[in-house]
Motif scaffolding. Structure first.
Motif, PDB file in Angstrom:
ATOM      1  N   ILE A  11       0.852  -1.191   0.000  1.00 13.42           N
ATOM      2  CA  ILE A  11       0.000   0.000   0.000  1.00 13.42           C
ATOM      3  C   ILE A  11       0.882   1.234   0.000  1.00 13.42           C
ATOM      4  O   ILE A  11       1.766   1.380   0.857  1.00 13.42           O
ATOM      5  N   SER A  63      -2.657  10.437  -4.705  1.00 14.42           N
ATOM      6  CA  SER A  63      -2.240   9.035  -4.682  1.00 14.42           C
ATOM      7  C   SER A  63      -1.682   8.570  -6.017  1.00 14.42           C
ATOM      8  O   SER A  63      -0.795   7.701  -6.067  1.00 14.42           O
ATOM      9  N   LEU A  86      -1.435  -1.217  -4.214  1.00 14.56           N
ATOM     10  CA  LEU A  86      -2.682  -0.493  -4.010  1.00 14.56           C
ATOM     11  C   LEU A  86      -2.334   0.954  -3.674  1.00 14.56           C
ATOM     12  O   LEU A  86      -1.368   1.218  -2.949  1.00 14.56           O
ATOM     13  N   PRO A  92      -4.692   3.608  -2.247  1.00 14.89           N
ATOM     14  CA  PRO A  92      -5.944   4.189  -1.748  1.00 14.89           C
ATOM     15  C   PRO A  92      -5.783   5.688  -1.477  1.00 14.89           C
ATOM     16  O   PRO A  92      -4.691   6.166  -1.164  1.00 14.89           O
ATOM     17  N   GLU A  93      -6.884   6.407  -1.582  1.00 17.42           N
ATOM     18  CA  GLU A  93      -6.859   7.840  -1.306  1.00 17.42           C
ATOM     19  C   GLU A  93      -7.232   8.142   0.143  1.00 17.42           C
ATOM     20  O   GLU A  93      -7.798   7.308   0.850  1.00 17.42           O
ATOM     21  N   TRP A  94      -6.879   9.342   0.566  1.00 18.09           N
ATOM     22  CA  TRP A  94      -7.313   9.837   1.866  1.00 18.09           C
ATOM     23  C   TRP A  94      -8.827  10.056   1.840  1.00 18.09           C
ATOM     24  O   TRP A  94      -9.426  10.242   0.766  1.00 18.09           O
ATOM     25  N   ASP A 113     -10.707  10.711  -7.087  1.00 18.43           N
ATOM     26  CA  ASP A 113      -9.783   9.754  -7.682  1.00 18.43           C
ATOM     27  C   ASP A 113      -8.749  10.388  -8.600  1.00 18.43           C
ATOM     28  O   ASP A 113      -7.799   9.705  -9.007  1.00 18.43           O
ATOM     29  N   TYR A 164      -7.058   3.679   5.980  1.00 15.71           N
ATOM     30  CA  TYR A 164      -6.109   2.662   5.519  1.00 15.71           C
ATOM     31  C   TYR A 164      -6.277   1.348   6.286  1.00 15.71           C
ATOM     32  O   TYR A 164      -6.081   0.266   5.726  1.00 15.71           O
ATOM     33  N   VAL A 170      -8.880  -0.643   4.567  1.00 17.02           N
ATOM     34  CA  VAL A 170      -8.348  -1.299   3.367  1.00 17.02           C
ATOM     35  C   VAL A 170      -7.565  -2.546   3.765  1.00 17.02           C
ATOM     36  O   VAL A 170      -7.728  -3.628   3.171  1.00 17.02           O
TER      37      VAL A 170
END
Length: 272
Positions: free
Chosen positions: A9, A18, A36, A38-40, A45, A69, A72
């Motif tokens: 991640i 990201s 991966l 992932p966004e905050w 996106d 996170y 995730v």
């Protein structure tokens, strides 16, 4: 028979999106990992979307980012490797200390509670936002001059302009306040369990010319782990600034991270 890839991640910091990790993700995928990005919480996106909707992430703090996170991680088949930059480097350390990852690389990581080192360049980088207490509830942006000083001081001017245009987004100022005031706040969100003896290995990386997280802070962070027998190592890149994960030299850090993980990363049963 299929071989399960180790999840990795990538966690960005303030003012980057990201998708700025895409080159890293490709490199790690080629090396056998499952990346991966992932966004905050509240961040769209795309870079364009994040610039259009800055208020969607206003007021988000360290706890909310860490929890996002964590959610995730709970969906993954195995504990991941975490790669974090700046505030993302803090988040990576926090989650590793909580036993949620198999290993972590924290690059120019945000100042954890207990680190008391100060540097004039760091103060200059942060003061424009910390001087207004109302910013704690806002999403704020770097202008070109601030980005040049805080992020891109170690690259040529054309590179700094290109990086600003490609990746900068508004970010919540709350994490900046929380990290800056961590040593003065009981039960601070900036706390990391540095004494955890059973956690996975940790690599701390820094850039010698970093203005946002000066090398002295990363070295001081390294010392915070002195009471843990778990593997903790430190690397400094002599010619790099805070843009070290996105500028032309990022492949050197990615390669160094992969080499280190190949030596030190290990499965961590029961982490989830």
């Amino acid at each position: 028979m299929t071989t399960r890839r180790t999840p990795v991640i990538f966690i960005h910091g303030l003012w980057l999106h990201s998708t700025s990790w895409q080159g890293w993700a490709d490199s790690f995928h080629d090396a056998g990992y499952e990346p991966l990005m992932p966004e905050w919480p509240g961040v769209p996106d795309t870079v364009t979307g994040a610039r259009r909707l800055p208020d969607a992430q206003a007021g988000v703090g360290l706890a909310e980012i860490a929890e996002a996170y964590t959610r995730v991680i709970r969906t993954l088949p195995a504990p991941p490797v975490l790669i974090g930059h700046s505030v993302g480097g803090f988040i990576a350390q926090h989650l590793l200390g909580e036993g949620l990852a198999s290993a972590a690389v924290a690059i120019s990581p945000g100042q954890i509670k207990g680190v008391k080192a100060l540097a004039p360049a760091q103060a200059k980088s942060a003061f424009a936002f910390l001087r207004d207490p109302g910013n704690i509830h806002r999403a704020v942006s770097l202008n070109r001059e601030q980005f040049r000083y805080a992020f891109a001081n170690a690259v040529p001017e054309p590179d700094a302009e290109a990086l600003f245009d490609a990746w900068t987004i508004p970010s919540p100022a709350r994490p900046l306040f929380q990290l800056a005031l961590g040593n003065f706040t009981p039960h601070s969100a900036a706390r990391v369990n540095t004494d955890n003896a059973s956690r996975g290995p940790l690599l701390l990386m820094s850039g010698k010319h970093d203005h946002t997280v000066p090398d002295v802070l990363t070295r001081s962070t390294y010392k915070q782990y002195r009471h843990s027998p778990a593997v903790t190592e430190y690397q400094c890149f002599e010619d790099r600034g805070h843009s070290l994960t996105v500028d032309r030299g990022w492949p050197d850090l990615a390669a160094s991270s992969l080499t280190w993980l190949g030596t030190h990363a290990r499965p961590m049963a029961g982490a989830r």
